[in-house]
Design an enzyme around this catalytic site. Structure first.
Site, mmCIF file in Angstrom:
data_model
loop_
_atom_site.group_PDB
_atom_site.id
_atom_site.type_symbol
_atom_site.label_atom_id
_atom_site.label_comp_id
_atom_site.label_asym_id
_atom_site.label_seq_id
_atom_site.Cartn_x
_atom_site.Cartn_y
_atom_site.Cartn_z
ATOM 1 N N LYS B 80 0.836 -1.204 0.000
ATOM 2 C CA LYS B 80 0.000 0.000 0.000
ATOM 3 C C LYS B 80 0.873 1.256 0.000
ATOM 4 O O LYS B 80 0.579 2.221 -0.705
ATOM 5 C CB LYS B 80 -0.887 0.041 1.250
ATOM 6 C CG LYS B 80 -2.012 -0.951 1.242
ATOM 7 C CD LYS B 80 -2.974 -0.704 2.378
ATOM 8 C CE LYS B 80 -2.424 -1.027 3.738
ATOM 9 N NZ LYS B 80 -2.214 -2.451 4.002
ATOM 10 N N CYS B 170 -11.061 1.917 17.606
ATOM 11 C CA CYS B 170 -9.940 0.987 17.417
ATOM 12 C C CYS B 170 -8.982 0.894 18.600
ATOM 13 O O CYS B 170 -8.419 -0.164 18.833
ATOM 14 C CB CYS B 170 -9.178 1.306 16.133
ATOM 15 S SG CYS B 170 -8.449 2.932 16.071
ATOM 16 N N MET B 171 -8.781 1.975 19.337
ATOM 17 C CA MET B 171 -7.721 1.949 20.338
ATOM 18 C C MET B 171 -8.173 2.190 21.778
ATOM 19 O O MET B 171 -7.374 2.114 22.700
ATOM 20 C CB MET B 171 -6.654 3.011 20.001
ATOM 21 C CG MET B 171 -5.927 2.791 18.703
ATOM 22 S SD MET B 171 -5.360 1.099 18.471
ATOM 23 C CE MET B 171 -4.274 0.904 19.871
ATOM 24 N N MET B 339 -6.778 -5.236 17.132
ATOM 25 C CA MET B 339 -8.232 -5.153 17.266
ATOM 26 C C MET B 339 -8.867 -6.385 17.909
ATOM 27 O O MET B 339 -9.938 -6.294 18.483
ATOM 28 C CB MET B 339 -8.865 -4.906 15.897
ATOM 29 C CG MET B 339 -8.450 -3.601 15.273
ATOM 30 S SD MET B 339 -8.705 -2.231 16.387
ATOM 31 C CE MET B 339 -7.163 -1.385 16.179
ATOM 32 N N GLY B 376 -3.886 1.113 14.580
ATOM 33 C CA GLY B 376 -4.332 0.982 13.197
ATOM 34 C C GLY B 376 -4.123 2.203 12.347
ATOM 35 O O GLY B 376 -3.934 2.100 11.135
ATOM 36 N N GLN B 377 -4.137 3.384 12.936
ATOM 37 C CA GLN B 377 -4.092 4.611 12.145
ATOM 38 C C GLN B 377 -2.781 5.358 12.383
ATOM 39 O O GLN B 377 -2.175 5.218 13.443
ATOM 40 C CB GLN B 377 -5.273 5.512 12.503
ATOM 41 C CG GLN B 377 -6.619 4.853 12.243
ATOM 42 C CD GLN B 377 -7.782 5.779 12.541
ATOM 43 O OE1 GLN B 377 -8.243 6.485 11.665
ATOM 44 N NE2 GLN B 377 -8.252 5.783 13.772
HETATM 45 S S1 SF4 Z 1 3.001 2.490 7.559
HETATM 46 FE FE1 SF4 Z 1 1.794 0.603 7.386
HETATM 47 S S2 SF4 Z 1 0.736 0.808 5.448
HETATM 48 FE FE2 SF4 Z 1 2.414 2.276 5.407
HETATM 49 S S3 SF4 Z 1 4.135 1.183 4.446
HETATM 50 FE FE3 SF4 Z 1 4.331 0.923 6.652
HETATM 51 S S4 SF4 Z 1 3.329 -1.009 7.071
HETATM 52 FE FE4 SF4 Z 1 2.617 -0.342 5.047
#
Ligand code: SF4
Lengths: 124, 752
Positions: B80, B170-171, B339, B376-377
């Site tokens: 990503k 989430c947290m 999570m 997560g964020q």
């Molecule tokens: S911060 Fe998360 S989504 Fe972005 S490159 Fe690193 S592991 Fe991948």
């Protein structure tokens, strides 16, 4: 970058020629063979259709770390490339990609030494 | 497959030519590779791993992103991250403000019209219905400066504590776990601990897909040392399980018993650190710290592996083996969770029980020994948790409900004593219930997509859609939430604005602006500032840019356990992130909190090796938390467990990843993972439609027949805007953290 009409036409021509040549120069089609209307994981088909390729990839670090097909091959649309463009390696291997400019690397690509999909490190 | 030089060049040429035509994607990379690219340091937009990136720009366009080799990610990015440039350039970008007209259609408007309407609605509502009739719902994806500004605007300006953010989803349970066990929020270790750990306990975390670069670091550690062991605790077999030496697959929601059972074994087998326990621990039950070591041991008698095996469906020998691996003397153990523990109606308890394992074994505070919650964020930690962007918080560990804490902030913000509101604000679910029930009239939603991401989402979509509510959404693309809004504001995206992100390891880093926003899109900081000025709060918001606010933010953290006075703007520009506490300029940052000789906030003459300074006596608390079932368990009518999660190709509600060519077709459809036995019973074949129904809603998903979940449990991912798992999930929440139980509910299945 602004293009006048002539310049744009030239570019179209170059693109068409380059694509045509790429297709001609390759044994296999540059386009993904199947339309992917359904939004699947590539692996869903390739595990069965290209088991050798899948196994090699799955067993190497790229497989373990989930560096999946699209990273190297692009999408299944018109940017799909059967033979990866090494600029796509830059995200994680910037120094190595830059080193391909060195005189000692003349005539080589990443895949000269790192077998595609297995991508084994040097000397292995 | 061998690639000849000739073919390679031809492929490259074709790609370049296509790029020049403005065609696609890989060829942006191609452009960058041609040279003349300017590289600027930044941070990945997606997950809480917070990978350092370099952004490559040419001719005013972001053309490429590569990993920052000087940052913790050592130059690597997951798939990503590499594709990030494309999130800016989809033709559906919002570039003009929009106001919903009388016919119910969104139509273009000027900024002046949109802002005037927002200010008049919010001010009007405050006047007519009181300050708590308005609300702000922010994001763990907003920069710290943006969360800071919204906090000040709503608490000090509109004078409501209805300031909330999606990290509640989430947290919040991780926050609750850290605060109750150690006195203060945030993990104490850092990513470098991975390189020292001998045992990893990955619980309720599909690290391989949700935090890929951390998974890679764990895998590298294991590859380098074959004595390293990985225990995975998850009802579902995920790509993370590939690394597992031991995978404990258990019935959803029974891991509370499982952790207690591991503690039981640790004690029975003497795998504990008696000196550490004696010197550093207190024991508590419910809310009181009134227990003893002896009462804890007696409490655990109920959790023998044999007994717990019956509750969890997990073999007793596996529980014993997990405890032995974790507790082995002389080996370092690192737990990581996400999570699976947090999104639970007993999420705080699950967190406490994980902390207990470290506390009774003393496996804490030395390299490789740490309880580490994964975020997560990109800025849930730095912006919302630390910055106080949840309704019950104030900046840097203070509580909105505590008068002395409000008094400190009033002083720092130059407000009259008593100016800050004392009435508690609403948590995320109650906030959207308030919208549904009518107690909240106006809401400002920034950089998040509750129209898709809230559990039991239909109810809350109705509230947002209602004619009686006024909903403002600032975002970069149309989403399942903008479709419900009365006003949509076009926001500048990542890389079109600057700000600070704080990732899972307390690392604060600057994400720099490198390109201009399209059309009339504006940075969230500027939008909030303008609303503040027009609403009459200009004097308390004397900033022009995020950088102007940074010193005030640093000051808010000064003399708190979050101290980061030393992280100046100049340093953020230069360094590849700094880990707080960092109380003085020139301080190198702190890899391990609470540790004497390492953490500057522990006095040099402190008599023990750790001081949990969030607690007045410097001791951590082991909590006696019993097994408690999830809010909803399968029964005759709804006989299956539904659990939810993520895939590596997509991120959250898919609004960005589905703008990337490569990711649009890769695992972008949410399919129902269904065990072959269940599929046979339902006479469902791969690809068939299956109606998934809960007491709250129902939807047809196509079946992916696979044995990743045990029979009786099915799985959906959360990403697909067209096939939302949240039509079905439950909005019951943890009574402490108020975090909803996305991970478990009961459903029935029918062949569609
Ligand atoms: S911060 Fe998360 S989504 Fe972005 S490159 Fe690193 S592991 Fe991948």
């Amino acid at each position: 970058m602004k293009l006048n009409r002539l310049g744009f036409g030239m570019l179209l021509l170059v693109a068409a020629l380059a694509l045509g040549t790429a297709l001609a120069g390759s044994q296999e089609p540059a386009k993904h063979r199947f339309k992917m209307g359904k939004k699947k994981d590539c692996i869903a088909c390739h595990e069965k259709r290209t088991p050798k390729v899948f196994k090699e990839w799955f067993a190497c670090d790229h497989g373990l770390f989930n560096v999946k097909c699209a990273v190297c091959h692009g999408s299944v649309g018109d940017d799909f490339t059967l033979e990866p463009v090494i600029a796509r390696c830059t995200g994680c291997h910037a120094d190595q990609v830059a080193s391909m400019e060195l005189p000692t690397m003349k005539g080589k690509t990443c895949f000269t030494c790192h077998a595609a999909h297995a991508l084994s490190p040097h000397g292995m | 497959m061998s690639v000849s030089r000739r073919n390679f060049l031809f492929t490259t040429a074709a790609a370049s030519a296509l790029a020049a035509l403005g065609k696609p994607t890989l060829t942006l990379a191609e452009e960058a590779a041609k040279g003349g690219t300017k590289w600027t340091k930044g941070v990945c937009r997606y997950c809480g791993t917070g990978c350092g990136v370099y952004k490559g720009t040419r001719d005013g366009k972001l053309v490429m992103v590569k990993g920052d080799k000087h940052n913790h990610n050592a130059g690597f990015l997951c798939l990503k991250g590499f594709l990030l440039p494309q999130i800016l350039y989809d033709e559906s970008r919002l570039t003009k403000p929009q106001i919903r007209n009388k016919k119910g259609v969104l139509e273009d408007a000027s900024w002046d019209e949109a802002l005037k309407l927002i200010v008049s609605k919010f001010k009007g509502s405050v006047k007519e219905h009181g300050a708590d009739s308005v609300a702000f719902y922010g994001s763990g994806q907003a920069y710290t400066e943006e969360t800071f500004l919204s906090n000040k605007l709503f608490r000090a300006g509109f004078r409501t504590n209805n300031v909330e953010g999606n990290p509640r989803l989430c947290m919040a349970s991780a926050v609750g776990g850290y605060v109750t066990s150690f006195g203060k929020d945030e993990p104490m270790g850092n990513y470098e601990d991975i390189d020292h750990a001998d045992v990893f306990l990955l619980a309720g975390s599909n690290t391989a897909e949700a935090h890929p670069i951390l998974f890679q670091r764990i895998a590298r550690r294991k590859q380098a040392n074959d004595k390293v062991k990985v225990i995975v605790v998850d009802p579902r077999r995920t790509p993370t399980s590939r690394l597992a030496d031991l995978h404990l697959q258990f019935k959803p929601g029974t891991d509370l018993a499982l952790f207690n059972s591991m503690a039981h074994v640790l004690i029975k087998e003497g795998l504990i650190d008696t000196k550490f326990i004696k010197e550093n621990l207190n024991f508590g039950k419910v809310k009181k710290v009134d227990q003893t070591w002896e009462s804890y041991v007696a409490f655990l008698e109920d959790y023998s592996p044999e007994k717990v095996s019956k509750i969890t469906d997990c073999p007793a020998e596996q529980i014993v083996e997990a405890a032995r691996l974790f507790g082995a003397k002389g080996r370092a153990s690192m737990s990581m969770w996400c999570m699976g523990l947090n999104q639970r109606s007993r999420g705080v308890w699950a967190n406490n029980l994980c902390h207990n394992l470290h506390l009774i074994t003393g496996k804490i505070g030395t390299p490789g020994n740490t309880p580490f919650s994964l975020t997560g964020q990109p800025n849930a930690c730095g912006g919302v948790r630390d910055g106080g962007g949840l309704s019950h918080l104030l900046p840097y560990g203070r509580l909105a409900g505590k008068a002395p804490h409000r008094a400190i902030i009033e002083k720092l913000w130059d407000l009259e004593p008593g100016h800050l509101p004392s009435a508690p604000g609403k948590n995320a679910i109650d906030m959207f219930r308030g919208l549904d029930e009518g107690s909240i009239k106006c809401i400002y939603i920034m950089c998040t997509n509750p129209g898709q991401s809230l559990p039991n989402v239909t109810r809350y979509r109705n509230g947002m859609k209602s004619k009686d509510t006024f909903v403002v959404v600032a975002d970069i693309y149309p989403t399942r939430t903008t479709e419900l809004a009365d006003v949509v504001l076009p926001a500048a995206a990542w890389s079109e604005k600057e700000g600070v992100f704080g990732c899972s390891e307390r690392r604060y880093q600057l994400d720099e602006k490198v390109v201009e926003a399209p059309g009339e899109a504006r940075a969230d900081f500027q939008i909030l500032l303008e609303i503040g000025k027009r609403a009459g709060f200009g004097a308390m918001l004397p900033y022009k840019t995020p950088a102007d606010a940074w010193d005030e933010i640093r000051k808010l953290g000064k003399d708190t356990p979050y101290a980061f006075w030393g992280i100046t703007r100049e340093r953020l520009h230069k360094d590849h992130g700094v880990i707080w506490p960092c109380p003085e300029e020139g301080h190198p940052g702190t890899p391990r909190r609470y540790v004497k000789g390492v953490d500057p906030l522990v006095p040099a003459d402190w008599p023990r090796r750790m001081k949990f300074y969030g607690r007045s006596d410097g001791k951590a608390i082991v909590w006696l938390r019993p097994m408690a079932p999830p809010a909803e368990v399968p029964d005759k009518e709804y006989p299956y467990y539904l659990t939810t999660g993520r895939v590596i190709e997509q991120w959250h509600t898919g609004t960005m990843t589905q703008k990337c060519k490569e990711l649009k077709t890769a695992n972008a459809e949410t399919m129902l993972e269904l065990h072959p036995d269940d599929a046979a019973a339902l006479q469902v074949k791969a690809g068939n439609g299956v109606r998934v129904s809960s007491r709250r809603g129902s939807f047809v998903f196509r079946a992916n027949v696979t044995d990743t979940c045990p029979a009786g449990t099915v799985f959906l991912n959360m990403h697909d805007p067209e096939r939302m798992c949240n039509l079905v999930t439950i909005d019951a929440y943890d009574p402490g953290s108020k975090q909803p139980e996305f991970k478990i509910c009961a459903v029935k299945l029918e062949k569609a």
